[in-house]
Every structure is written in C-alpha cells, then in structure tokens.
Motif scaffolding. Structure first.
Motif, PDB file in Angstrom:
ATOM      1  N   ASN A 149       0.810  -1.220   0.000  1.00 34.38           N
ATOM      2  CA  ASN A 149       0.000   0.000   0.000  1.00 34.38           C
ATOM      3  C   ASN A 149       0.847   1.276   0.000  1.00 34.38           C
ATOM      4  OD1 ASN A 149       0.765  -0.007   2.651  1.00 34.38           O
ATOM      5  ND2 ASN A 149      -1.327  -0.049   3.513  1.00 34.38           N
ATOM      6  N   LEU A 150       2.117   1.150   0.412  1.00 34.05           N
ATOM      7  CA  LEU A 150       3.002   2.327   0.327  1.00 34.05           C
ATOM      8  C   LEU A 150       3.133   2.759  -1.138  1.00 34.05           C
ATOM      9  CD1 LEU A 150       5.151   4.314   1.548  1.00 34.05           C
ATOM     10  CD2 LEU A 150       6.850   2.555   1.016  1.00 34.05           C
ATOM     11  N   PHE A 151       3.324   1.789  -2.014  1.00 34.37           N
ATOM     12  CA  PHE A 151       3.484   2.121  -3.438  1.00 34.37           C
ATOM     13  C   PHE A 151       2.133   2.498  -4.059  1.00 34.37           C
ATOM     14  CE2 PHE A 151       6.924  -1.114  -2.706  1.00 34.37           C
ATOM     15  CZ  PHE A 151       7.944  -0.189  -2.617  1.00 34.37           C
ATOM     16  N   ASN A 152       1.097   1.719  -3.688  1.00 39.94           N
ATOM     17  CA  ASN A 152      -0.224   1.991  -4.281  1.00 39.94           C
ATOM     18  C   ASN A 152      -0.634   3.432  -4.016  1.00 39.94           C
ATOM     19  OD1 ASN A 152      -0.160  -0.700  -4.758  1.00 39.94           O
ATOM     20  ND2 ASN A 152      -1.741  -1.269  -3.284  1.00 39.94           N
ATOM     21  N   GLY A 191       0.276   5.934  -6.958  1.00 41.79           N
ATOM     22  CA  GLY A 191      -1.085   6.154  -7.459  1.00 41.79           C
ATOM     23  C   GLY A 191      -1.701   4.896  -8.046  1.00 41.79           C
ATOM     24  N   GLU A 192      -2.933   4.612  -7.581  1.00 42.86           N
ATOM     25  CA  GLU A 192      -3.630   3.377  -7.995  1.00 42.86           C
ATOM     26  C   GLU A 192      -3.831   3.296  -9.503  1.00 42.86           C
ATOM     27  OE1 GLU A 192      -4.643   0.978  -5.933  1.00 42.86           O
ATOM     28  OE2 GLU A 192      -4.832   1.853  -3.927  1.00 42.86           O
ATOM     29  N   GLU A 229     -10.335   8.748 -17.832  1.00 39.81           N
ATOM     30  CA  GLU A 229     -11.115   8.712 -16.583  1.00 39.81           C
ATOM     31  C   GLU A 229     -10.193   8.761 -15.368  1.00 39.81           C
ATOM     32  OE1 GLU A 229     -14.552   8.075 -16.820  1.00 39.81           O
ATOM     33  OE2 GLU A 229     -14.293   8.156 -19.009  1.00 39.81           O
ATOM     34  N   VAL A 230      -9.149   7.907 -15.373  1.00 44.68           N
ATOM     35  CA  VAL A 230      -8.363   7.761 -14.146  1.00 44.68           C
ATOM     36  C   VAL A 230      -7.166   8.707 -14.041  1.00 44.68           C
ATOM     37  CG1 VAL A 230      -8.977   5.391 -13.469  1.00 44.68           C
ATOM     38  CG2 VAL A 230      -7.214   5.756 -15.198  1.00 44.68           C
TER      39      VAL A 230
END
Ligand code: HAM
Length: 475
Positions: A79-82, A86-87, A230-231
């Motif tokens: 989750n540090l990288f996510n 950025g997701e 979109e993202v």
C-alpha cells in the motif's frame, strides 16, 4: 534432463508376492533454465567498468552536493506504493511485483525508490534535521514491464531526493545535479525537458479543462487513453500512439493554467536555469508516470542525432507525498536515472568506462619453499598499498615472466629457492632488464621508493586515497 530413480518396493508383509518387486519410476525433473527471468540480466565482468564509473561519478556528486546515502529495503508493504505512486498509474496497476508473504503481509518489490525513502524519512524523524535533508540512494527496482532495449523488469536506479525546501532554487539545483551526472559520465548531448503540472488546486481546474477537451476527441484516442481519460487524464498527453499524440498537440497546457504561486515558482525555476546556462525545453506534454508530482517535473533525454530520444532520468517536485503517507507537510523534490539506460548511452557515445589501476609489480616464485613464502610476501606488499600481480599456479619462471611482460609491469620480484633461504628477493627491472638482490626486510621500502622514482603512482586502497578522477578528465 530425465533422471531415472529406481524405487525398490519391498513387500515383506505380502508373502503371496514374495518376489521382490523392482519398480522403475521415471521422474521428469523440470529442467533448469540456464538464463535469468525475462527482463532481467547478469552484469558480466566486462560491463562492470561502466557500472563502476556510474557508481563513482554519482557517489562523488552526491557528496559534493551535500547528499547523505540511504538504503531502504527492496520489499515494502504494497500500500506504500499503491498510495504514493497512485492506484491508476501503469506502475501500480500493471507493473508492480506484488505478493502475499507466508505471514500474510501484502508486499511488493519496489518499482522506484522515492516512496520507500519518504517512508524512512518519516519513520526515523528526519524532519527534525536541518533542512533540506538530501538523500542519495542506488539499487535495483522492479517493474513488470514489456522488456525491450533500455526497458527491463529488474533495473537499477541512482536516486537523489531532497526534503524540506520549497524554494525553486532547489528545483534548479536538482536539475543541475542531474545534468552534472550525465555530463561527468561523458554524455554531453542531452536535452533537459521541463514542465509544471501545478499543485492539487490549480491541477484540478486544469484536469477538468483537459478532460472536457479529451472527451470531445475521444473517438480519436487509443483504447488505453480512453480509460486513462477517466483515471489519469494527464497521461494521455504522453501516450506514444500517433493518434493520441495528434490529439495531445492541441490540448490545453498545464503551464497556461497554473495558480499564481505555481506560476511564480515555475518562472523562478526557469530564471535559475538561465542563470546556470542550462539549456532546457519546456515540454507541455511532460507529465511523468507517477501521481505524487506537483509543480516542477523534468526529464533528461539523450540527445541522439538519429532522433530516437530516450529518457535517461527524470523527476520532479512532490510536495504532498510525505503528508499523504502519514508525515507532516514537507515539500520535496528528487530525480532518478536508470543506470542501464545511462550505460547504453555511454556506449553509444563512446564515453570512457572506469579504468582500474594496473599492477606495476609482478611476483614470481620458483621452487617449493619460495612458493610457500611468496603467499606471505604478496600479502605484505598488498598491505603496504602496492598492487601486485602473480601467477602462482605456473611452475616455470619463464612462463611467469611471460605473464609479467603481458601485463606490462615495471618490475618483477623473483623469489627462488636460494632467495627464500637467504631471506632475499631479486628485483628485475622489466624495462632495462637489470637485476639486483634486496634483503626481504627492506624490500617493501625499496619497491615503494623505486615506484616513486620511476614516477609511478603507488596504488592505495580505494578507501584511503582518492585516485586521479576519470570523471574530471571527462568534464
Ligand atoms: P521514473 O521516470 O519512473 O522516475 O524512472 C527514472 C528512470 O528509470 C527513467 O528515466 C529510466 O531511465 C529508468 N527506467 C524506468 N523504467 C525502466 C525500465 N523498465 N527499464 C530500465 N530503466 C527504466 C522514478 O522512478 C522516480 N522515482 C524518480 C524520482 C525520484 N522522482 C522523485 N525522486
């Protein structure tokens, strides 16, 4: 290779089948692929001088510009990288090597270094240090990308980050360091590409404008960009597809929609770059592939004549990252170079790799006693900073002298049976052919003196004495 395992099945408990059964089980062992995984490479001895040169130049520049070395783990919680990269980014969505450990932790191999360094900055309370806190790192990173030349799944980065200073002078200094890295490596023709993508406030308005524009051109975009719209709409601007490039050309540009603070920041950066005589190109399509950037973004491109430009390195400001992952608000800026890409470019422009100092002395031995003593003598010479070559495995003096000649040493120390008993050593001058006998006790001093008199640099351990720097030769 198939291996046949003979399995003996002894069935003593079954008298009806008293006959011993020998069963041959053919077990196919999976062959070992004698190659690394796709997108990963061995760095062989012949390439090491290039790596050594990159290490030396970057370590030296990092010290000169006040950076301290930091090393963070290759594996971190996913989750540090996510969250930081950025997701919606390709790096997180498609390229992250992530897995669940035996203990159930969701982890990933680092796809870049800044997220881990920012995590370490917060964890170790570096915010109390005097600002800016400048950190240098080097190591491997992993991206499950489509491999091609200059694009690997395991590659190395040299990474410079600076925390705690928002003044645009830092942005200019970082670009200056990046330019120095490549120039000192002998890569002269580079292009500095800069852009400002604004702060979260002005970027939001710019994004809305951009999305409106992109929606009006949606039919002309590639499938990926229709999704990107979109993202992460900014990424449409640096899509390599021809049709998307055409759409991007007329798209609204972030530099035209900066808030006052971001506009002044960018303007000051450009003034500093002018002052430094660093030629740059403002590239409105430079948006970078990581979400954490704010304001300044930049890349260093190789200036190949053939027009095929590749990004050797890139970075930018990321004023929101430290706070976003749990620290106090801390402006920051940094960049990284891909080492493999730099080395490809060094080879292309025929930049010099590192040249290790060559031994000026050869140690030859003859006879059993001399052979035994020569190991100790070698180590004495080495301890005294004299670089020596040897060929202990060879028996004849003639063949050892042949090696000494091939290596181009200035002197050969010969230890024979007689010398070993007398505690002496023959010193042979390989240029004049003259020989003299020296007492073993005075040998080290004599060799040092001779090397100096012959105007030969005495080799010292790298850690003690700076060698004549090649990087300076190339500047
Ligand atoms: P990046 O642009 O993603 O930035 O990567 C930096 C450099 O790594 C690229 O310019 C390129 O030379 C090299 N690189 C990227 N992907 C590959 C690949 N698949 N194979 C070989 N080389 C590659 C970052 O990583 C940011 N963390 C830089 C940074 C530091 N920003 C702030 N601080």
């Amino acid at each position: 290779m198939a291996k046949i395992i003979k399995k003996v099945v002894a069935k003593k408990a079954a008298p009806a089948k008293a006959k011993k059964q020998v069963k041959e089980v053919k077990k196919e062992l999976e062959p070992i692929a004698l190659q690394p995984l796709r997108g990963m490479k061995d760095i062989l001895p012949e390439d090491q001088p290039y790596w050594e040169q990159v290490r030396r130049v970057t370590e030296r520049l990092s010290r000169d510009y006040g950076f301290s070395r930091i090393d963070t783990p290759i594996v971190e919680f996913s989750n540090l990288f996510n969250r930081s990269i950025g997701e919606g980014t390709d790096i997180v969505e498609k390229e992250l090597y992530s897995f669940v450990t035996k203990g159930g932790d969701k982890v990933a191999l680092r796809p870049e270094m800044t997220a881990g360094i920012a995590r370490a900055y917060i964890q170790h309370g570096m915010n109390v240090l005097s600002k800016p806190v400048k950190l240098f790192s080097a190591g491997t990173v992993y991206r499950y990308d489509r491999p091609q030349e200059g694009r690997y799944r395991e590659f190395s980065q040299v990474n410079f980050d600076s925390f705690g200073e928002q003044d645009p002078i830092l942005d200019a200094q970082m670009i200056q360091v990046a330019a120095r890295v490549v120039q000192n490596l002998g890569i002269k023709a580079i292009q500095i590409q800069v852009n400002s993508i604004g702060c979260p406030v002005c970027r939001k308005q710019y994004k809305d404008l951009l999305v409106n524009y992109l929606e009006s051109k949606a039919t002309k975009l590639c499938i990926d960009c229709k999704r990107r719209m979109e993202v992460s709409p900014l990424r449409v601007l640096d899509c390599k597809e021809d049709k998307c490039s055409q759409v991007a050309v007329s798209a609204p540009q972030s530099v035209d929609h900066l808030c006052e603070e971001c506009r002044v920041h960018f303007k000051s950066l450009l003034e500093y770059l002018d002052e430094l005589d660093l030629p740059y190109t403002i590239n409105p399509r430079l948006v970078r592939g990581l979400d954490y950037y704010t304001k300044t973004v930049f890349e260093i491109w190789s200036g190949s004549e053939e027009g095929r430009k590749s990004s050797l390195g890139g970075g930018g400001r990321y004023d929101g990252l430290v706070k976003m992952i749990g620290g106090e608000a801390t402006p920051a800026i940094g960049f990284a170079f891909g080492v493999e890409r730099i080395i490809l470019e060094m080879k292309r422009v025929q930049a010099k790799p590192y040249r290790a100092p060559k031994p000026k002395v050869f140690l030859a031995q003859l006879g059993d006693l001399a052979k035994k003593k020569s190991l100790r003598l070698f180590s004495e010479l080495e301890k005294n900073g004299i670089l020596v070559a040897e060929s202990f495995g060879r028996g004849s003096l003639k063949s050892q002298l042949r090696v000494a000649n091939r290596l181009g040493v200035e002197m050969t120390l010969i230890l024979g049976q007689k010398e070993a008993l007398d505690k002496t050593v023959i010193i042979k001058n390989m240029i004049s052919g003259e020989q003299e006998t020296a007492s073993a006790e005075k040998l080290i001093d004599l060799v040092k003196k001779k090397l100096k008199t012959d105007n030969v640099v005495v080799y010292h351990d790298h850690n003690h004495v700076a060698e004549p720097s090649q990087e300076q030769e190339q500047t």
